[in-house]
Design a protein around this motif. Structure first.
Motif: not given
Ligand code: SF4
Ligand SMILES: Cc1ncc(C[n+]2csc(CCOP(=O)(O)OP(=O)(O)O)c2C)c(N)n1
Ligand SMILES: Cc1ncc(C[n+]2csc(CCOP(=O)(O)OP(=O)(O)O)c2C)c(N)n1
Ligand code: SF4
Ligand code: SF4
Ligand code: SF4
Lengths: 198, 390, 74, 278, 390, 278, 198, 74
Positions: A44, D17-18, D21, D23, D52, D122, D126, D200-204
């Motif tokens: 990701m 995963w980021c 994340c 997850h 994800c 989240n 994601g 948490q999905c920090p990325t999105h």
């Molecule tokens: S996009 Fe969001 S949910 Fe998917 S791996 Fe990255 S942080 Fe986690």
């Protein structure tokens, strides 16, 4: 006259937006043609990231880059993965800290400290991609400095950090190009690439 | 989306993804309602329209899945809106039942399928042309459908506008198909001025209030004028076989007529609906037949071959369904060989073979490993076909 | 609430993605983070073996190693 | 406990995963609860959809079935019905569970089939890059909600309860001990169990909504939630309740089906066709 | 279901609907799990199995829709059960996504589609053969599939058993197709003794515990032994392209191999998989090609023609996919004319044309109005083809 | 009121429902409430799925859209979103609404889009010949439950409420005055409204379950239900409550979308791309 | 030797189960071949209802009845809808109260009060279909009385009402057949039909 | 709760399916049903105009006709 470039790095380094800005400079600010495409790894974030850019004065037919005039690598992983894409006599530009080059013959090579410079002049390594674009343009003239500057402003507005990184890039590019020129054939390399029939 | 020439009306040069080109074309064609569910590699279409539609007074809704997205656009179309949804293989599979409804009830709508590698979840981030036959046969029962594609953003823009026009003209769903490569790639696009490309408006009935209106009575010119839901004509719409008022019928004569109507209104117009582009076809001795982004690789091969004086041509199909058999037959008449260039196991190959006079001279250059087909790939097949080995 | 004494706090740097959770939420500030986000175990002696770092780590990159319970002499 | 690694397919680590994340934290807690329950890996089947969150299955050394977006519970129902002795775990994203998969979610709950669902909520899609989900709620920025979202959210706990789930709980990736305990209880529960984990999905989500980093998001889980029955919750109505909301015993579907088999075989043994039910 | 000869093991003569014949065949083949959602005209299959499966220790579940029904049988198959679902057009359209998963993950299962008039809701209580091409192309992406049909209850019984056998042999979904007419019609059926028809059991791996098992490694004989979920081998199953352990991969070589494997394992065996019945073909000068219940009308025509000494033959296809092109080509070599008899707009016609040497001599006798095709209908086409007018 | 016939497509009468089918009584009550609300037929759109209940649409002289099994609400959402001024009525069978259509049901409720749903709950699949439905409940005889059903039932009222519907009510075909009143309130309600009507299917439900005739089934509705808030209900817990369960005002989806349009156009008018939301 | 029969009525009259029982008598109790199919109107109950039955000593190829040796109509609506199906020289049997025949030449006609008789002997009109089957078999011998009786018992068990209706049917059939025989050619008609080459 | 006096109770025999609802639930036994289920209005005078029959009828086959309200003399 077609330029084929590949910019590689890892997610988060802004490789793809660099490719887009470069192509926008050509299309929007020079009225030329360009195609930009990209590929990611499964991750990701933090995986390999690559963008292919073709810039031309006429319509671009085949959109991918199989043999690049220029390969830019902002990360070691990218260098390992992509060096094969450079066409003989092509140009390799890397971040001297992130992706040190270990001897390769059939391309002209520039190792420039983009991340370090960006941190220094703009306060953040995040602007390394902008710094890189400045240097790339200074070395290759693939687009004009004015077009690149305008494209960056379109995207980021007038931010000091951006301008600083860009200017540093122009300067670094000129310096390195000059240095290589001293090594007799460097500038020719850039020219050579641009005149290849695509 | 970055643009030059930002006057609201003049042509604008932009540098965009294929997905955005498609979305912009939809707006140009008069799109006012979009329903969708995100899926790679089509999501940018929804994202772009979620921003642009309300800004232009239209409406965007993210539904709970693809089934409901397809259903919602049909509902909206009945009120007189131009409508669209966009998805990729897995979502397109889910839409098949409702797509069949739109075919049966003759509801104008546009469905975009940005193809990724299949079957199943397959290769979500890589391009393919695996859904070509699904578009034709994915929903149950006899029917026909229009499917169009293109290989550059400029052509995709035009094809999408044409898609809306055909949907309105023939009261039918139109599928706009392209692959991940084109969808995600960015290139220059000149958005034409309003009026520059023709757009077909909904044909509305002129039958006045109080006079019997027949939503399913074909005019002499083959068209069926509509009346918007909410208007003065109240009729019925159903997925069952129905009479000219839209009410269910099992009368064999009515069923037979409708079955043939749905099939013939497109299949008998295959030539009229055919849209192709040709490159170097004048004196070609070997012909490449291709469509979508692989046609660019094919065009590159033709371009280079012509520079070397080789009599190679490209027939690029933009209408995939109804299959332009007549055009293909005529174009391939008396050539030495035909090579179909596509990114699947030869889905169009069989239709080209069926169309031409000498099916044994039709060959395939393809790729199904997730990578984009290169000019080199095509040249290799060309050499083999010409008996020159790899 | 240590089950037994801590022998070591091991960070798998290959797995760690430098998210900063462990160092932020460690109640005893056992960790230190450098400019690039790399986390090191700076003050292992302060550890109370609450296991928060180990359990919160999204990359399963931290592992607490315990001393084997003192055996009764044979 | 057995080593974490013994539950992992370590050759795929580090996972995709980021950084930060949530997850991964759920994966972490899940392994601990599986260990606490003391199950043999051969008895464990994990069925996931697409997202994800669904990628969890790939990392666990169980029997793993990575299916289609939203359909995991339908696949899982087939597995469970034909092997009621196996333990079935179904991790799902909020989109996977409640958007495209909403119907299977409520029907599996209604049947009270013995499956444990972990909803990794989240509040965003994601995997596809940050579109809003049915749990995003109003006022959220997402790639398909550029003017901020207007969609009322589902409350997964309420929905699961109304549909008939017999164990329903909620926690967050901040509350890792609670996470392990709730998952342990859910797995042990005989019937359909749901644990919603705010993740948490920090990325999105984070990036688009106040540029929140992982750590901020976790702090928000800490401060924005409170235990059911706590005074805090009673006083601050805007807090999200955590804990167990439903814990009931009701006939489990496979048990009921075992009785159908008995009834059917008794009727068959009884002889004449006329005596079979019509 | 009324029966004579009610000993538990001997052959039993029963008088049943086609749907029941199909359900009984599934039980004979070893069915132990069925998931479904009611839909006309297939519901009797579910109803019959809801009664019979538990009585024989198997399991039946009515799911919330067809998507989940298809998903549930895939899940159950992985535990080692023989599984089936049954539906009709609208439900079959909804199953396409999950059907593609079964293809990609190579899960043995049987899907019954009892065809009614389409597209869309169409003609729910009337027969058709409109889903033939959908079966082949309904799910997105390149793939292949086995589809079989039959025209009498006895043959349907055998075909269904064969369907289970093929599903197990090739680790693939098999679609059993027939139309409403056959599904609802009752006729005599002799249920064979156990052992009389061959049944293929699940091929389970002999790899012992602790030794690396490869769920997706093809043996020399082309088969892929399985290991039941819950057993000693823990592996991964996914709809993504995957390696031989079942883990996702985008490696072009792996993708290419798997794409070809999924296609070739069936398409290259088309001849081997072909099952046909012939009537009067020895010296036929005109050949009827038909399948499913219309083949009965065709057979009636052949029967009567032969009594009058006319050299007419019938080639009845029981394997529809992979299309038995070789068999058709050989059978139609040097005949005066071929008439395809089917209840759709000519879906098989195009495949027959593509298969034979003289496509211009292939004609169609069909019906799409919901009524069953009669011998008289076929005779009329025959006369026209022979130049004798109506 | 205007004559009943003026709302009917009388050329299709007598309708195709069986003698004594409750669906006709709902049609009867619905016409009266549409009349009571005083709507113009040109403003009324009826969207139905597939099932005996869905056939209602064919008899009413509105704009009628007879769609696919379970999908009516998704079609209706498209109609309403593009013409928020129209009144949308969606009659659904229990299978249509809660089996195959369950997801669209909860999502339409969640969005609180201004649509009125009438769930004609006869606890069986009428049209396909008597299979059990998600509201049949345990112990019922059906063609697919020959040994009596083991499926726990949904409570449509609870499900709709948990999902976010802002008007939720229940009545029966016996309580015809209540039926008319509740439908009238539901149509007037601005937001997503659900009226569950317990309806009799003598042909499939009645015949298989105690050979009940229409009249007996209606008596059962009379005796087996009680008004919410009534003493009777409080005393006899096994009675099914009738009446209004939820009646709230919450932002309606199309209204909210009108604001999105305003925000978008304001942003656009504001000029430079940089000021648009990202 | 093939018999093609059509039985028509409206939903609720048990037309289809009559067709099934007749065919079962042939298949299960006489070891012969039979095919039975049906069609309904759109109505859930009370619409037109029809069953086609073919009974033969060898496999039945074409399963539908385009031209019937025998048409039975238990309701006026059916009579109106289906008379065209009788082949020239065929047999028409109707319920004399429900579906009175208005002159038709090219078929032998039997009008018999099935419903009234069933009500009388078994207490319910519902057994009219059984009564009809008895008469049909008595007139045509399409299956044996024994086979029909056995098939009915399989389905309904030994119920007095069923037996009563069946016996009344046999009796009525015999009487009418005899009466028609007096009119010289009736019995021949039955024979004739059975010997037609199918 | 008659709005006004009943003029007539009309049964549309074409639409009526003889389900028996009206005759069963009429509080005043206004209807009579024959052996075949045909319903007739036997005691119109007993009708209290509760409209139950009209509203419950699943076949919309019953209609109550009211006397026009007595007009005030001009
Ligand atoms: S996009 Fe969001 S949910 Fe998917 S791996 Fe990255 S942080 Fe986690
Ligand atoms: C039928 C179908 N539709 C859409 C998609 C695209 N898709 C993949 S994952 C996903 C949603 C992911 O969100 P969520 O379930 O919340 O999980 P997360 O990634 O946030 O963990 C979507 C829409 C798909 N794979 N299949
Ligand atoms: C996709 C699909 N699946 C199944 C069906 C078959 N089908 C039609 S109506 C129906 C259910 C009817 O029950 P319900 O919705 O409760 O309505 P009722 O007929 O009882 O009024 C079913 C399963 C269909 N038409 N389409
Ligand atoms: S089958 Fe049941 S629901 Fe359908 S019309 Fe008849 S009584 Fe009504
Ligand atoms: S309620 Fe209506 S349909 Fe039923 S008997 Fe009375 S009038 Fe006839
Ligand atoms: S209105 Fe009331 S009292 Fe009068 S006939 Fe009808 S049900 Fe009886």
């Amino acid at each position: 006259m077609s330029w084929k470039l590949v910019i590689g790095g890892v997610g988060g380094q802004g490789v793809i937006s660099a490719g887009i800005v470069l192509a926008e400079a050509a299309v929007i600010h020079e009225g030329r043609y360009a195609v930009q495409s990209q590929s990611y790894g499964a991750e990701m974030r933090g995986g390999l990231s690559r963008t292919d850019v073709t810039i031309s004065n006429s319509e671009v037919i085949y959109p991918k880059v199989d043999q690049a005039h220029v390969l830019v690598c902002l990360h070691r992983k990218a260098l390992n993965a992509y060096t094969g894409v450079i066409r003989p006599g092509g140009l390799l530009i890397t971040d001297s800290d992130e992706a040190p080059i270990r001897g390769r013959v059939d391309s002209r090579q520039f190792a420039i400290p983009f991340a370090a410079t960006a941190r220094e002049v703009s306060g953040s390594e995040r602007n390394a991609n902008i710094c890189m674009l400045g240097a790339l343009v200074a070395i290759t003239r693939v687009v004009s400095r004015e077009a690149l500057t305008a494209a960056l402003l379109d995207r980021f507005g007038t931010r000091d950090a951006v301008t600083a990184a860009l200017d540093a890039g122009f300067r670094l590019g000129n310096e390195h190009a000059a240095a290589v020129a001293v090594r007799a054939d460097a500038h020719e390399a850039g020219r050579h690439a641009t005149s290849a029939r695509m | 989306m970055s643009a030059s020439g930002s006057t609201a009306t003049g042509p604008r040069t932009v540098f965009v993804q294929g997905n955005e080109a498609c979305a912009e074309a939809a707006l140009y064609a008069g799109l006012s309602f979009f329903a969708g569910y995100p899926i790679t590699p089509s999501s940018e279409i929804a994202e772009h329209l979620s921003r642009e539609l309300p800004a232009r007074g239209g409406r965007f809704i993210q539904m709970e899945d693809e089934i409901s997205s397809m259903a919602a656009i049909i509902g909206a179309s009945l009120t007189g809106s131009k409508v669209m949804t966009a998805t990729s293989g897995p979502g397109f599979s889910l839409m098949q039942e409702a797509l069949g409804f739109a075919i049966m009830a003759e509801i104008p709508c546009v469905v975009v399928d940005v193809m990724r590698g299949g079957p199943s979840t397959g290769l979500p981030t890589q391009g393919s042309q695996g859904d070509i036959n699904q578009v034709r046969w994915g929903t149950h029962g006899d029917h026909s459908i229009i499917a169009i594609t293109a290989s550059t953003h400029q052509h995709l823009f035009e094809a999408t506008v044409r898609g809306f026009n055909l949907a309105e003209t023939y009261r039918t769903p139109v599928v706009v198909l392209f692959d991940e490569m084109l969808g995600h790639m960015r290139e220059r696009l000149v958005i034409p001025e309003p009026g520059e490309l023709p757009t077909v408006d909904r044909l509305r009935t002129s039958v006045p209030e109080g006079v019997d209106y027949h939503p399913y009575l074909t005019r002499e010119d083959g068209r069926l004028p509509m009346s918007d839901f909410g208007g003065v004509h109240r009729y019925n719409v159903t997925g069952l076989y129905h009479d000219m008022w839209g009410f269910p019928s099992t009368d064999p004569a009515i069923v037979d007529d409708l079955a043939h109507h749905l099939h013939d209104k497109l299949e008998l117009r295959a030539d009229e609906l055919a849209s192709v582009r040709t490159y170097g076809m004048e004196d070609a001795e070997v012909v490449l037949v291709s469509y979508g982004s692989p046609a660019r690789s094919a065009r590159q091969v033709v371009h280079e071959a012509r520079l070397n004086g080789q009599p190679l041509g490209l027939l690029e199909l933009e209408t995939l369904w109804p299959f332009p058999a007549g055009v293909v037959r005529r174009a391939c008449r008396s050539v030495r060989a035909v090579i179909v260039v596509e990114m699947n196991m030869g889905q169009m190959l069989r239709h080209v073979k069926a169309a031409v006079d000498a099916p044994e001279r039709v060959f395939l250059s393809n790729r199904v490993d997730g990578r984009f087909i290169t000019p080199r790939d095509i040249r290799r097949v060309l050499r083999i076909v010409e008996g020159q080995g790899e | 609430m240590a089950r037994t004494a801590i022998k070591d706090i091991v960070i798998n740097q290959e797995w760690c993605k430098r998210c900063g959770i462990c160092s932020t939420f460690c109640p005893k500030d056992v960790f230190e983070t450098d400019a690039e986000g790399t986390v090191t175990v700076a003050h292992p002696e302060a550890c109370i073996a609450c296991e928060l770092c180990e359990r919160m780590c999204p990359d399963l990159a931290i592992h607490l190693e315990y001393e084997p319970p003192a055996e009764a002499p044979a | 406990m057995k080593s974490i690694d013994s539950y992992l397919r370590t050759r795929f680590m580090p996972h995709i995963w980021c950084p930060g994340c949530g997850h991964g934290t759920v994966l972490n807690g899940l392994i601990r609860s599986v260990d606490a329950v003391g199950l043999n890996k051969n008895e464990l089947v994990m069925v996931s959809g697409i997202g994800c969150s669904a990628r969890i299955a790939g990392y666990l050394d169980f029997h793993t079935l990575h299916t289609l977006h939203g359909r995991a519970l339908a696949f899982a129902t087939g597995v469970k019905m034909s092997r009621p002795d196996l333990t079935i775990l179904v991790p799902m994203g909020d989109g996977d569970a409640l958007a495209i998969g909403g119907n299977h979610f409520i029907h599996a709950a209604r049947r009270n089939i013995d499956i444990t669902v972990i909803v990794l909520n989240n509040r965003i899609y994601g995997m596809t890059g940050g579109q809003f989900s049915p749990t995003s709620g109003c006022g959220i920025q997402a790639t398909t909600a550029p003017y901020s979202s207007i969609d009322q959210p589902f409350d997964a706990v309420q929905l699961a309860s109304a549909a008939g789930a017999t164990f329903v709980a909620r926690t967050t990736t901040y509350h890792v001990n609670e996470l392990e305990q709730l998952l342990t209880r859910a797995i042990r529960h005989h019937g359909f169990s749901v644990v919603e984990v705010l993740s948490q999905c920090p990325t999105h989500f984070g990036r688009r909504n106040g540029h929140q980093e992982t750590v901020e998001m976790l702090r928000h889980f800490k401060e924005g939630t409170a235990k059911v029955g706590s005074r805090q919750l009673a006083e601050q109505v805007d807090l999200i309740p955590r804990g167990v909301f439903v814990d009931e015993e009701r006939p489990e579907y496979c048990d009921q089906y075992a009785e159908v088999i008995q009834r059917a075989q008794a009727a068959r043994a009884g002889g004449a066709g006329g005596e079979e039910p019509q």
